[in-house]
Structure formats: C-alpha cells, structure tokens
Design a protein around this motif. Structure first.
Motif, PDB file in Angstrom:
ATOM      1  N   GLN A  28       0.828  -1.206   0.000  1.00 53.88           N
ATOM      2  CA  GLN A  28       0.000   0.000   0.000  1.00 53.88           C
ATOM      3  C   GLN A  28       0.862   1.256   0.000  1.00 53.88           C
ATOM      4  OE1 GLN A  28      -3.230   0.022   2.831  1.00 53.88           O
ATOM      5  NE2 GLN A  28      -3.335  -2.201   2.743  1.00 53.88           N
ATOM      6  N   VAL A  29       1.917   1.263   0.807  1.00 55.58           N
ATOM      7  CA  VAL A  29       2.809   2.424   0.847  1.00 55.58           C
ATOM      8  C   VAL A  29       3.505   2.581  -0.501  1.00 55.58           C
ATOM      9  CG1 VAL A  29       4.900   3.362   1.899  1.00 55.58           C
ATOM     10  CG2 VAL A  29       3.126   2.382   3.327  1.00 55.58           C
ATOM     11  N   PHE A  32       0.943   4.064  -2.912  1.00 48.62           N
ATOM     12  CA  PHE A  32       0.739   5.487  -2.645  1.00 48.62           C
ATOM     13  C   PHE A  32       1.944   6.306  -3.092  1.00 48.62           C
ATOM     14  CE2 PHE A  32      -2.374   4.420   0.973  1.00 48.62           C
ATOM     15  CZ  PHE A  32      -3.459   4.611   0.144  1.00 48.62           C
ATOM     16  N   THR A  33       3.150   5.778  -2.897  1.00 49.02           N
ATOM     17  CA  THR A  33       4.354   6.497  -3.291  1.00 49.02           C
ATOM     18  C   THR A  33       4.398   6.701  -4.803  1.00 49.02           C
ATOM     19  OG1 THR A  33       5.539   5.604  -1.392  1.00 49.02           O
ATOM     20  CG2 THR A  33       6.873   6.490  -3.182  1.00 49.02           C
ATOM     21  N   ARG A  63      -0.432   7.880   3.361  1.00 48.39           N
ATOM     22  CA  ARG A  63       0.878   7.226   3.435  1.00 48.39           C
ATOM     23  C   ARG A  63       1.541   7.485   4.780  1.00 48.39           C
ATOM     24  NH1 ARG A  63       5.811   8.727  -0.478  1.00 48.39           N
ATOM     25  NH2 ARG A  63       5.918  10.476   0.954  1.00 48.39           N
TER      26      ARG A  63
END
Length: 90
Positions: A28-29, A32-33, A63
């Motif tokens: 997920q991070v 988002f990045t 994030r």
C-alpha cells in the motif's frame, strides 16, 4: 496439478497470494508512493491544478498514517521500506 488448456488448475492459489501481497502495508505504501510521484510531476507542469493538489495532500496523509502504523508495529520492516523507497531522511 493437471493442466487444462495450458493453464494450471491451481491458479487460484496464485490469485490468493497476490491479494495477500496487495493488502500488505508495504504494498500500500509503495502504491501510494507511485501515485504521489506521478501527481508531483503533474503539479510541476500544472501549478494551478488545485484539485490534484488536494488529492496529493490526501495521499500524503494516508501514506504518513500507514508509515506511522508500520513504525509502531514493526520497526525493522519500516526501516527497510523507507530505505527501499527512499522517501524519508534516515
């Protein structure tokens, strides 16, 4: 493990593994990045696109919260992730 039309019958297990990976905090991070980097490059060209700027701020908050959660739960995974993505000062 029979093959049916060139595909493995146990293909559903691969799908379950992908869904498990997609649900992880790291994925997920990472996602988002990527979105944040795309929006940041877009905003360099279109400085007055305020709706995209708002979307960027929302993604940054999501994030940030996920990274705070990961830092609290597992510091080793957190440090490994931020070093791989190169997103924070160490």
């Amino acid at each position: 493990m029979k093959k049916k039309g060139g595909r493995k019958i146990l293909g559903f297990m691969v799908k379950e593994e992908k869904e498990e990976i997609r649900g992880s905090v790291e994925f997920q991070v990472f996602s988002f990045t990527n979105k944040i980097r795309r929006l940041a490059s877009h905003l360099e060209l279109h400085k007055k696109d305020f709706s995209s700027e708002r979307g960027l701020r929302i993604l940054l908050g999501k994030r940030r919260r996920l990274l705070a959660y990961l830092a609290k739960k597992n510091r080793v995974r957190y440090k490994k992730l931020i070093s791989q993505l190169n997103i924070r000062e160490q």
